[in-house]
Design an enzyme around this catalytic site. Structure first.
Site, short mmCIF file in Angstrom:
data_model
loop_
_atom_site.label_atom_id
_atom_site.label_comp_id
_atom_site.label_asym_id
_atom_site.label_seq_id
_atom_site.Cartn_x
_atom_site.Cartn_y
_atom_site.Cartn_z
N LYS A 107 38.04 55.64 60.17
CA LYS A 107 39.15 56.55 59.88
C LYS A 107 39.39 57.53 61.02
O LYS A 107 40.44 58.18 61.07
CB LYS A 107 38.91 57.27 58.56
CG LYS A 107 38.99 56.32 57.37
CD LYS A 107 38.86 57.06 56.05
CE LYS A 107 39.03 56.11 54.87
NZ LYS A 107 37.83 55.29 54.61
C1 LIG Z 1 37.91 54.08 53.84
C2 LIG Z 1 36.79 53.11 54.00
C3 LIG Z 1 36.91 51.75 53.63
C4 LIG Z 1 38.15 51.21 52.96
O1 LIG Z 1 39.27 51.14 53.82
P1 LIG Z 1 40.74 50.94 53.23
O2 LIG Z 1 41.66 51.09 54.38
O3 LIG Z 1 40.92 52.03 52.20
O4 LIG Z 1 40.79 49.58 52.61
C5 LIG Z 1 35.86 50.90 53.90
N1 LIG Z 1 34.72 51.35 54.46
C6 LIG Z 1 34.55 52.65 54.80
C7 LIG Z 1 33.26 53.07 55.38
C8 LIG Z 1 35.58 53.58 54.60
O5 LIG Z 1 35.39 54.86 54.93
#
Ligand SMILES: *Cc1c(COP(=O)(O)O)cnc(C)c1O
Length: 433
Positions: A107
């Site tokens: 993210k």
């Molecule tokens: C947010 C997140 C996900 C999921 O990603 P999406 O885009 O919501 O499908 C998977 N793994 C981790 C570690 C995350 O922080």
């Protein structure tokens, strides 16, 4: 380029409007009017380009009409201040390590890009301060807070459930200060989310201050996630193994995988996708039955994927014209229990000496079980295992080394404001800031 709403009941928006508003007026998600394919010449020599060079070409296809070239290049290069290496786990499966950024999760890419793009629009328009509200159960809050730290004209309020976030995660957004305020809510994650939603709906509050959100609904957070799919392909091509590439994405809200689907539309030669779910297998069930039935999420050890109604499903549906057949032709699904996730982490550590986090473990296992002869798999390792230290240590029975970046957060002083889960209190507080 203009953005239309997946609900098709709102007028088209400019990039700036889509970024500042987040969600369309009809509550649909914004989609770019066109997805421009990149020329063959780009794919022919992609393996000779750096991550930043590749990402800039992709960013230009999406945002080049709306942001001056030099500015866009600067935003892309600043965002990608860290590497995303492709690491072999076994001969036919590679891990795309997305955890080398400031908060050790994927993210960071979208969070950093969105902060810079929004900062650019605010400066250009001489807009008054924009306030970002974000509810978090962990990773989103830290990536958004760190991405926006010190960006002029923006203040971030992170709402998180008291006592329900690990200490490591909490420190990543409560120790920053400056334009970041952490609000410790006496309630659950759902209460935090409800407060944020209520704030967006409140007329008086919206007159008082400009509010926006920074979750994966926002195009400026979601589209940049396409960058690293192209870079994964480039690295696999360098290794001479890119002919039959399959990509597996551990999925929750489906923002990450949708960005990859956009990449494929732009001509990126990915053969097919696998969406790995934990027990929250709404998408897996949709693939099997053709019926989308959201339900309440259940808690698992891969908690960032505990989503019962994935918000980006609307984008997947729109991208394939609502056709279940078309979706199922390009994406397959898997679903794993906590026991299966733990078993995969333990076995991969023992046999390959590669330490998976609980989310990446779903991705690795799906490839291990699902690759066909001649295919090479890449799974997205979405976070560093040390972010889930207690879970990981209990599973592998060994201590996990904490990276220096995480340790540095641990030394900071927690600063947060206590808040009840009552909207009236939250509103009163916002009206005074
Ligand atoms: C947010 C997140 C996900 C999921 O990603 P999406 O885009 O919501 O499908 C998977 N793994 C981790 C570690 C995350 O922080």
């Amino acid at each position: 380029m203009n953005y239309y709403s997946t609900n098709k009941q709102a007028p088209e928006a400019t990039l700036e409007e889509a970024v500042v508003k987040g969600l369309a007026a009809d509550k649909g998600l914004f989609m770019p009017r066109t997805i421009k394919p990149l020329p063959q010449e780009f794919y022919d020599r992609i393996e000779t380009l750096s991550f930043q060079e590749i990402a800039y070409r992709v960013a230009d296809a999406f945002f080049g009409e709306d942001v001056p070239a030099e500015t866009l290049k600067q935003i892309v290069y600043d965002t990608l201040s860290f590497d995303v290496p492709l690491v072999p786990v076994d001969p036919s499966i590679y891990s795309l390590e997305l955890f080398h950024g400031p908060t050790l999760a994927f993210k960071d890419v979208g969070g950093r890009f969105m902060a810079r793009l929004l900062g650019y629009f605010i400066k250009k328009e001489g807009k008054k301060q924009v306030n970002v509200l974000v509810a978090t159960s962990g990773d989103t809050g830290s990536a958004v807070a760190n991405g926006f730290l010190g960006v002029e004209g923006i203040h971030v309020y992170v709402l998180y459930p008291k006592g329900k976030v690990s200490e490591i995660q909490e420190k990543q957004f409560t120790t920053l200060g400056r334009n970041i305020t952490a609000l410790e809510v006496d309630g659950t994650f759902d209460d935090c989310q409800a407060l944020v939603k209520a704030a967006f709906m409140d007329k008086e509050l919206n007159v008082h201050m400009q509010l926006t959100s920074a979750n994966s609904i926002n195009v400026a957070r979601f589209l940049p996630q396409a960058f690293y799919y192209f870079y994964a392909y480039a690295q696999l091509k360098r290794a001479g193994k890119a002919d039959n590439m399959v990509v597996c994405v551990p999925s929750g809200n489906f923002g990450n995988i949708t960005a990859g689907l956009f990449g494929k539309r732009m001509g990126l030669p990915i053969r097919r996708f696998i969406a790995a779910n934990n027990r929250n297998d709404i998408f897996y069930q949709y693939l099997k039955t053709g019926v989308y039935s959201p339900r309440s999420s259940v808690a698992t050890i891969a908690n960032a994927m505990d989503v019962g109604d994935p918000s980006n499903f609307a984008r997947v549906l729109d991208l394939y014209g609502g056709s279940h057949d078309a979706i199922a032709a390009e994406i397959s699904g898997t679903t794993y229990t906590n026991e299966q996730i733990a078993e995969t982490m333990r076995e991969t550590w023992q046999s390959c000496h590669y330490l998976l986090d609980p989310h990446g473990a779903c991705g690795y296992r799906a490839l291990k079980e699902g690759l066909k002869a001649g295919e090479v798999g890449v799974f997205l390792e979405t976070a560093h295992p040390a972010k889930f230290r207690d879970t990981v240590e209990e599973i592998i029975g060994e201590t996990v080394e904490i990276p220096a970046k995480l340790k540095a957060f641990m030394q900071g002083e927690k600063q947060s404001l206590s808040m009840s889960k009552d909207f009236a209190d939250f509103k009163r507080y916002l009206l005074t800031v």
